[in-house]
Design an enzyme around this catalytic site. Structure first.
Site, mmCIF file in Angstrom:
data_model
loop_
_atom_site.group_PDB
_atom_site.id
_atom_site.type_symbol
_atom_site.label_atom_id
_atom_site.label_comp_id
_atom_site.label_asym_id
_atom_site.label_seq_id
_atom_site.Cartn_x
_atom_site.Cartn_y
_atom_site.Cartn_z
ATOM 1 N N LYS A 67 3.383 -15.381 -21.841
ATOM 2 C CA LYS A 67 3.188 -13.948 -21.602
ATOM 3 C C LYS A 67 4.543 -13.234 -21.620
ATOM 4 O O LYS A 67 5.539 -13.794 -21.173
ATOM 5 C CB LYS A 67 2.544 -13.787 -20.217
ATOM 6 C CG LYS A 67 1.701 -12.553 -20.065
ATOM 7 C CD LYS A 67 0.914 -12.615 -18.767
ATOM 8 C CE LYS A 67 1.476 -11.600 -17.789
ATOM 9 N NZ LYS A 67 0.676 -11.470 -16.562
ATOM 10 N N LYS A 125 8.699 -9.893 -17.140
ATOM 11 C CA LYS A 125 9.898 -9.185 -16.694
ATOM 12 C C LYS A 125 10.955 -10.154 -16.192
ATOM 13 O O LYS A 125 12.092 -9.789 -15.996
ATOM 14 C CB LYS A 125 9.572 -8.090 -15.669
ATOM 15 C CG LYS A 125 8.603 -8.450 -14.596
ATOM 16 C CD LYS A 125 8.241 -7.200 -13.776
ATOM 17 C CE LYS A 125 7.177 -7.560 -12.750
ATOM 18 N NZ LYS A 125 6.839 -6.485 -11.838
ATOM 19 N N LYS A 178 5.496 -20.572 -6.995
ATOM 20 C CA LYS A 178 6.664 -19.892 -6.429
ATOM 21 C C LYS A 178 7.456 -20.810 -5.516
ATOM 22 O O LYS A 178 8.674 -20.702 -5.441
ATOM 23 C CB LYS A 178 6.255 -18.624 -5.676
ATOM 24 C CG LYS A 178 5.875 -17.493 -6.609
ATOM 25 C CD LYS A 178 5.982 -16.137 -5.934
ATOM 26 C CE LYS A 178 5.566 -15.025 -6.887
ATOM 27 N NZ LYS A 178 5.447 -13.734 -6.234
#
Ligand code: TRP
Length: 334
Positions: free
Chosen positions: A197, A200, A115
């Site tokens: 994966k 979203k 992140k």
């Protein structure tokens, strides 16, 4: 234990639009688990602000997520569905646990590294201590089990270490939580890149089926899904796109991958892809209808929010007071 049941804690962030992967991989299991455990399912909005958010959007998404928990079939009278930010104990315990967590431990967290690379202009202290807040979430409710995906395993391991460290100093204060390992949810991959994966936050909206996608969109995305030139429906590593579609079809119909393969034996992709779309639609349509119905019932949802925040506060305050006493904060005068 609460009322003879083991306690389960989990949370989801209300950032981005939930995908079929979130549903089949997590939420659907939460429903099943809610029948067996005393569950606390939080909308972890405090975690969300470690990355800059538009306030109105965050508020809307948080409410939608809580409504979705109910629409998916989690009974809000039997389980606790609440906003993390409504229960002040999360922040209070997180502070205390910060003082029992080493910089070195947090520096090793792979999600922090990822992140901070992604948000290089905003590497704030909250992003760094995110896992401590997560530990507080879990430990506040004395959770026995935590269903988490592989990406959160490191955070859960840290939670266990913090709990054990605290218990070693002060005696048995925290239940040391276990990862829930039972029937794990299906791991759904991107329709456009089956090595990734389904996410979203995918830049390519065709890679993900969103829970609120309408039937035409679902059909189009499935038809466009990346496959291969083998032309046969087989469940194997060499055909990751088809394998993913088999997983989706199986998870939506309750069949095993082997049963799905047998069902489409000798058929082509042109027949299989629309069948996958139909299976997805038959799962999402009722969810969407229930979500729409609940969303209109403002008074009902408001009632759930209030009741469950009170319940979560009650349970968490018990742990918090015990911890405050252990570390030496003065008793409250009544
Ligand atoms: N960090 C988790 C995620 O992003 C969400 C989360 C916050 C969580 N607190 C939790 C999950 C406690 C399980 C238990 O997926």
């Amino acid at each position: 234990m609460i009322d003879g049941k083991k306690v389960l804690f989990s949370g989801m962030q209300a950032t981005g639009n939930l995908t079929l992967g979130n549903y089949l991989g997590a939420l659907k299991n939460w429903v099943t688990l809610s029948e067996e455990y005393e569950c606390f399912y939080s909308v972890v909005d405090m975690h969300s602000i470690t990355v800059r958010q538009d306030p109105a959007v965050l508020r809307k998404r948080a409410r939608n997520l809580l409504t979705l928990y109910i629409a998916a079939g989690i009974d809000p009278k039997k389980n606790c569905l609440y906003y993390q930010s409504h229960v002040s104990g999360h922040a209070e315990l997180a502070w205390i646990l910060n003082c029992f967590t080493y910089m070195g431990e947090l520096n090793r967290m792979t999600q922090f590294k990822d992140k901070s690379a992604k948000h290089a202009d905003n590497i704030n202290a909250g992003l760094f201590t995110y896992p401590v807040l997560m530990a507080a979430d879990i430990l506040l409710y004395q959770a026995d089990v935590v269903p988490v995906g592989i990406d959160q395993m490191q955070h859960l391991e840290l939670t266990r270490n913090i709990a054990e460290r605290f218990n070693n100093i002060y005696g048995d204060v925290f239940t040391v939580p276990e990862a829930y390992i039972g029937k794990v949810g299906a791991k759904i991959m991107s329709l456009q890149d089956p090595s990734k994966k389904m996410s979203k936050s995918d830049e390519n909206p065709n890679g993900s089926i969103y829970l609120m996608d309408d039937p035409d969109t679902i059909m189009r995305k499935c038809k466009r899904a990346v496959t291969d030139s083998e032309g046969c429906i087989a469940y194997r590593e060499e055909q990751p796109g088809i394998r993913n579609l088999i997983d989706i079809y199986s998870a939506c119909t309750g069949k095993t991958p082997q049963e799905t393969v047998a069902e489409f034996d000798g058929k082509g992709y042109g027949e299989f892809k629309p069948a996958v779309a139909e299976a997805v639609i038959s799962v999402l349509k009722p969810l969407q209808d229930e979500f729409a119905r609940l969303s209109k019932d403002k008074a009902y949802i408001d009632g759930i929010i209030k009741e469950n925040a009170e319940k979560a506060s009650y349970v968490s305050t018990k742990t918090l007071r015990k911890v405050q006493r252990k570390v030496g904060f003065p008793d409250r005068v009544r």
